[in-house]
Design an enzyme around this catalytic site. Structure first.
Site, PDB file in Angstrom:
ATOM      1  N   ARG A   6       0.849  -1.200   0.000  1.00  0.00           N
ATOM      2  CA  ARG A   6       0.000   0.000   0.000  1.00  0.00           C
ATOM      3  C   ARG A   6       0.878   1.241   0.000  1.00  0.00           C
ATOM      4  NH1 ARG A   6      -4.563  -1.693   4.588  1.00  0.00           N
ATOM      5  NH2 ARG A   6      -5.066  -3.715   3.658  1.00  0.00           N
ATOM      6  N   ARG A  63       2.621   1.356  10.028  1.00  0.00           N
ATOM      7  CA  ARG A  63       2.068   1.670   8.706  1.00  0.00           C
ATOM      8  C   ARG A  63       3.188   1.599   7.660  1.00  0.00           C
ATOM      9  NH1 ARG A  63      -2.907   3.768   8.052  1.00  0.00           N
ATOM     10  NH2 ARG A  63      -2.960   4.396  10.235  1.00  0.00           N
ATOM     11  N   GLU A 111      -5.334  -0.872  16.109  1.00  0.00           N
ATOM     12  CA  GLU A 111      -5.992  -1.859  15.259  1.00  0.00           C
ATOM     13  C   GLU A 111      -5.019  -2.950  14.814  1.00  0.00           C
ATOM     14  OE1 GLU A 111      -7.436  -2.394  10.713  1.00  0.00           O
ATOM     15  OE2 GLU A 111      -7.354  -0.349  11.483  1.00  0.00           O
ATOM     16  N   SER A 165      -9.468  -5.919  11.141  1.00  0.00           N
ATOM     17  CA  SER A 165     -10.722  -5.267  10.793  1.00  0.00           C
ATOM     18  C   SER A 165     -11.586  -6.303  10.087  1.00  0.00           C
ATOM     19  CB  SER A 165     -10.451  -4.065   9.876  1.00  0.00           C
ATOM     20  OG  SER A 165     -11.599  -3.275   9.716  1.00  0.00           O
ATOM     21  N   ARG A 204       1.808  -6.323  12.991  1.00  0.00           N
ATOM     22  CA  ARG A 204       1.241  -5.723  14.203  1.00  0.00           C
ATOM     23  C   ARG A 204       1.196  -6.736  15.346  1.00  0.00           C
ATOM     24  NH1 ARG A 204      -3.050  -0.968  12.461  1.00  0.00           N
ATOM     25  NH2 ARG A 204      -1.712  -0.099  10.824  1.00  0.00           N
TER      26      ARG A 204
END
Length: 444
Positions: free
Chosen positions: A278, A293, A365, A368, A408
């Site tokens: 991403r 990120r 987070e 999700s 994560r």
């Protein structure tokens, strides 16, 4: 995309639902409705013109038959027949009008379809209305944040000190927002992947898939990543119509693209490990430190296809499967319901699972889990029949969730398992995957 029938029959409900998703949809919805009305006006006009041309063709055939097949002036060479030349001219005029109507219809449909792809999904009735993550209600919480008799450090300090995480060398290789894992860090990442795949396939009933890491643009349109989020994607250079996947959700949700699946087989569940890519175009200045990120990261993804009446039960199950990962790893977490303004573009309802990170003194987070209902299936044309070979095909509901994000999870282990001497205790569930290693010791 949204059901066109809803736009025609329950426009006020659609408008009210979209307004809760945030600004920017009202104008597109109004224009979409106008274009759909224009299309429905053009269709009968085009059909009448086509019928008229067909009738002219039949009259020309009769006139030629009556005249022995001769053309020309007067009555076309036949006794009592019509003027073939005049009929042909009329037919040509109809043909020209048909081309004009078809061109206009194609223009209207193309713009209507383009706008339809920009509208987000409608929120489920159970989703709380809100504008940001501050409005996300907590559903449940598991485990207590660990108490330290020292100041806990963040993973971006712990990992380099252990010699298992290197941001500087990654930056020399690829630039910012990349990382190199080495030694026990690389093994820990691989252990997490194997542990999660074994759990989801062995206990939760998912079929493991190893999909392509490159996908065509129509696959990204199917999941809602295109055209809305093109800036977040990495496209292959040259003439290739290929993108690096932002998540395994994309290939997994396109496995049954343009298919009619057997309703008796639903729900169908898939799990896949993939790297994800991403650009994070909209996150400049946010989470720039550490692994939170990254442009490239690893994830185990869960995807399910379900019948409409099953899908919200499947969402609860899928979310529970992701939570099981954190419980087995003995990591404290909480689960929240995303409000309307904080949900992803394609989601009708989403649960976020947030793991506790002592180095940041915050829940962040890690998974999700969403039900998109028929939003993606309508774009990718994935349907099912309730009885094999019988009945009208219906759109399936598609669901997805991280099961969980590998990087994560690694962050959470480093921060929650840190010790005063700089070492990190490995969760018991991972030790068989770490060749029995129980503690990652600091470099001497």
């Amino acid at each position: 995309m949204l059901d066109p029938t809803l736009l025609r029959e329950r426009l006020d409900d659609v408008r009210a639902g979209l307004e809760t998703r945030g600004p920017g949809t009202a104008g597109a919805l109004t224009e979409l409705v106008r274009l759909d009305a224009e299309r429905r006006t053009l269709l009968p006009v085009l059909e009448r013109t086509r019928r008229a041309r067909k009738e002219i063709g039949e009259r020309i055939a009769r006139a030629r038959k009556a005249g022995g097949g001769r053309g020309g002036g007067g009555n076309g060479g036949g006794t009592g027949g019509e003027d073939v030349a005049a009929l042909m001219a009329e037919g040509q005029a109809h043909g020209a009008r048909i081309k004009e109507h078809e061109a206009k219809l194609a223009e209207v449909e193309a713009e209507r379809d383009r706008l339809a792809l920009t509208l987000p999904n409608l929120p489920h009735a159970s989703v709380p209305v809100g504008t940001s993550d501050a409005d996300n209600p907590e559903v449940r919480r598991h485990g207590e944040p660990p108490a330290f008799d020292f100041e806990p450090r963040a993973h971006w300090d712990i990992g380099p000190a252990l010699g298992i995480l290197d941001f500087e060398r990654a930056s020399k290789i690829a630039g910012a927002r990349f990382a190199v894992l080495a030694g026990a860090g690389a093994r820990l990442s691989r252990a997490l992947i194997d542990f999660m795949l074994d759990l989801h396939t062995g206990e939760h009933g998912y079929t493991e898939v190893e999909p392509p890491f490159l996908v065509r643009s129509d696959a990204l349109v199917g999941t809602g990543n295109l055209p809305k989020f093109e800036a977040d994607l990495f496209k292959v250079a040259g003439d290739w119509d290929l993108y690096l996947i932002p998540t395994a959700e994309v290939p997994l949700c396109n496995l049954h693209r343009e298919e009619i699946v057997d309703g008796a087989a639903l729900p169908i569940r898939y799990a896949a490990y993939t790297p994800c890519f991403r650009s994070e175009a909209g996150s400049h200045g946010k989470d720039v430190r550490g692994l939170i990120r990254q442009h490239q990261f690893d994830k185990v993804e869960l995807v399910a296809y379900a019948a409409p009446e099953q899908s919200y039960d499947v969402l609860e199950e899928l979310t529970g499967h992701a939570e099981t990962v954190l419980r087995r790893l003995e990591l404290p977490y909480r689960t929240v319901t995303l409000c309307t303004g904080d949900m992803g573009f394609a989601a009708a309802k989403t649960y976020d699972i947030e793991v506790w990170l002592p180095g940041q003194q915050a829940y962040r987070e890690i998974s999700s889990c969403s039900n998109t209902e028929a939003f993606q299936a309508r774009r990718a044309r994935i349907r099912f029949r309730r009885e094999a070979g019988k009945g009208k095909p219906e759109f399936v509901h598609t669901l997805n969730g991280s099961g969980v994000a590998v990087g994560r999870a690694l962050i959470a282990i480093l921060e929650n398992g840190q010790q005063r001497d700089g070492s990190v205790v490995i969760p018991k569930a991972l030790r068989p995957y770490m060749r029995g290693l129980e503690v990652i010791e600091p470099r001497r």
